[in-house]
Enzyme design. Structure first.
Site, PDB file in Angstrom:
ATOM      1  N   THR A  79      17.825  11.796  40.505  1.00  0.00           N
ATOM      2  CA  THR A  79      16.435  11.621  40.125  1.00  0.00           C
ATOM      3  C   THR A  79      16.363  10.393  39.245  1.00  0.00           C
ATOM      4  O   THR A  79      17.265  10.137  38.449  1.00  0.00           O
ATOM      5  CB  THR A  79      15.903  12.834  39.357  1.00  0.00           C
ATOM      6  OG1 THR A  79      16.639  12.979  38.137  1.00  0.00           O
ATOM      7  CG2 THR A  79      16.038  14.094  40.180  1.00  0.00           C
ATOM      8  N   ARG A 119      13.833  14.449  34.083  1.00  0.00           N
ATOM      9  CA  ARG A 119      14.630  13.290  33.690  1.00  0.00           C
ATOM     10  C   ARG A 119      14.269  12.048  34.507  1.00  0.00           C
ATOM     11  O   ARG A 119      14.467  10.927  34.040  1.00  0.00           O
ATOM     12  CB  ARG A 119      16.122  13.585  33.861  1.00  0.00           C
ATOM     13  CG  ARG A 119      16.648  14.674  32.960  1.00  0.00           C
ATOM     14  CD  ARG A 119      18.115  14.953  33.234  1.00  0.00           C
ATOM     15  NE  ARG A 119      18.942  13.799  32.934  1.00  0.00           N
ATOM     16  CZ  ARG A 119      19.502  13.561  31.744  1.00  0.00           C
ATOM     17  NH1 ARG A 119      19.303  14.407  30.751  1.00  0.00           N
ATOM     18  NH2 ARG A 119      20.265  12.502  31.558  1.00  0.00           N
ATOM     19  N   MET A 176      14.987   8.107  32.315  1.00  0.00           N
ATOM     20  CA  MET A 176      16.356   8.594  32.192  1.00  0.00           C
ATOM     21  C   MET A 176      16.763   9.272  33.492  1.00  0.00           C
ATOM     22  O   MET A 176      16.121  10.226  33.928  1.00  0.00           O
ATOM     23  CB  MET A 176      16.468   9.586  31.034  1.00  0.00           C
ATOM     24  CG  MET A 176      17.887  10.054  30.780  1.00  0.00           C
ATOM     25  SD  MET A 176      17.969  11.381  29.540  1.00  0.00           S
ATOM     26  CE  MET A 176      17.236  10.547  28.148  1.00  0.00           C
ATOM     27  N   CYS A 177      17.815   8.799  34.114  1.00  0.00           N
ATOM     28  CA  CYS A 177      18.249   9.320  35.404  1.00  0.00           C
ATOM     29  C   CYS A 177      18.888  10.693  35.267  1.00  0.00           C
ATOM     30  O   CYS A 177      19.373  11.083  34.200  1.00  0.00           O
ATOM     31  CB  CYS A 177      19.261   8.376  36.044  1.00  0.00           C
ATOM     32  SG  CYS A 177      18.647   6.707  36.341  1.00  0.00           S
ATOM     33  N   GLY A 178      18.906  11.418  36.364  1.00  0.00           N
ATOM     34  CA  GLY A 178      19.620  12.681  36.439  1.00  0.00           C
ATOM     35  C   GLY A 178      20.448  12.724  37.707  1.00  0.00           C
ATOM     36  O   GLY A 178      20.019  12.246  38.757  1.00  0.00           O
TER      37      GLY A 178
END
Length: 298
Positions: free
Chosen positions: A148, A32, A1-3
């Site tokens: 991220t 994340r 999961m990107c941040g």
């Protein structure tokens, strides 16, 4: 999961702290996306000069030597090395020659970004480590974007990390997934847009570049993406003078924004914003679905 984190500074007094604050914001998102991280910094620039931020596609590439060879080949330029990247500043008129020389002589070197003000630093690794290796906290500027990444659409590589840039002084980060990126990638490549990876986010960046080459403003291109890009997404975009946000019509990916007289900030979670000065009295809101938000310096 990107941040995602983003910071657009309105008060020049805060510009020396851009890197420090962006690094702190990104640090809250490490869980994340621990695979890789990247930072786009809009710092100082000079008229008639273009910064080429370059990196090797593998760890074996000696980027300092590559930058030195490039400058010698085109007959001048300045070099600044940060960890695995180098910023080579050349006359804007020399950019096509520099790009052609790199493609022919150093194919393992990638141009991460080009622009008068934009520098992109990205690498595989834990986000806090990436920020420290590039010394992001000591960078100043007017605005910046970070990301991220937990890999979804492509391998965990330096080139596959965000942000992606497919136009001068323009970059994009993305949280979500596009379902029609493969067909659109082929289409963009046929039209001459440079897409180097299998990452769907680079396709989104290329799409905006194409739309703007066809006469749309960035805001118009973002609006067009709501019809042309299938999937779910939150985009944060940087330009030489501006900072924009767009969520898809469903807006299933979390997003929060804050604004004061000093800045506008974006984060994938509220905790991303808590390190910012004046956050207790900031206007905090969730950006609406299918709505373009854009701030720009005069």
């Amino acid at each position: 999961m990107c941040g995602i984190a983003g910071l657009f500074i309105k008060d020049p007094k805060l510009e020396p702290r851009l890197g420090e604050l962006l690094a702190k914001m990104t640090s809250t998102l490490c869980s994340r996306g621990p695979d890789s991280a990247g930072f786009a910094i809009y710092g100082n620039g000079a008229a008639g000069q273009t910064k080429l931020t370059i990196s090797g596609s593998t760890a074996e590439v000696d980027i300092a030597r590559a930058a030195k060879l490039l400058v010698e080949a085109i007959g001048g330029g300045q070099v600044s090395v940060r960890h695995s990247h180098a910023v080579v500043t050349v006359k804007t008129e020399d950019v096509p020659r520099a790009e052609a020389w790199l493609a022919k002589n150093l194919p393992d070197v990638t141009i991460m970004s080009e622009g008068q003000r934009l520098e992109i630093y990205k690498e595989v690794g834990f986000p806090d480590d990436v920020a420290r290796e590039f010394d992001i906290a000591k960078m100043s500027g007017t605005h910046g974007i970070s990301h991220t990444r937990m890999a979804t659409e492509s391998a965990v590589t330096t080139n596959g990390a965000h942000p992606f840039s497919t136009a001068t002084d323009q970059c994009l980060v993305h949280n979500g997934s596009l379902s029609n990126h493969a067909s659109l990638r082929r289409e963009l490549r046929r039209e001459g847009i440079k897409i180097r990876t299998e990452n769907d986010t680079e396709v989104a960046a290329g799409y905006l570049t194409r739309q703007m080459k066809n006469g749309q403003t960035l805001s118009e291109a973002l609006k067009s993406s709501l019809d042309d890009l299938d999937g779910f997404f939150t985009f944060v975009v940087g330009t030489e003078t501006g900072f924009g946000v767009l969520r898809d019509p469903i807006a299933c990916k979390p997003a929060v924004m804050a604004e004061t007289d000093e800045y506008v900030a974006f984060g994938s979670e509220y905790k991303t914003l808590t390190c910012l000065p004046g956050i207790k009295t900031a206007r905090v809101w969730e950006p609406k679905p299918a709505t373009v938000y854009f701030w720009e310096h005069a």
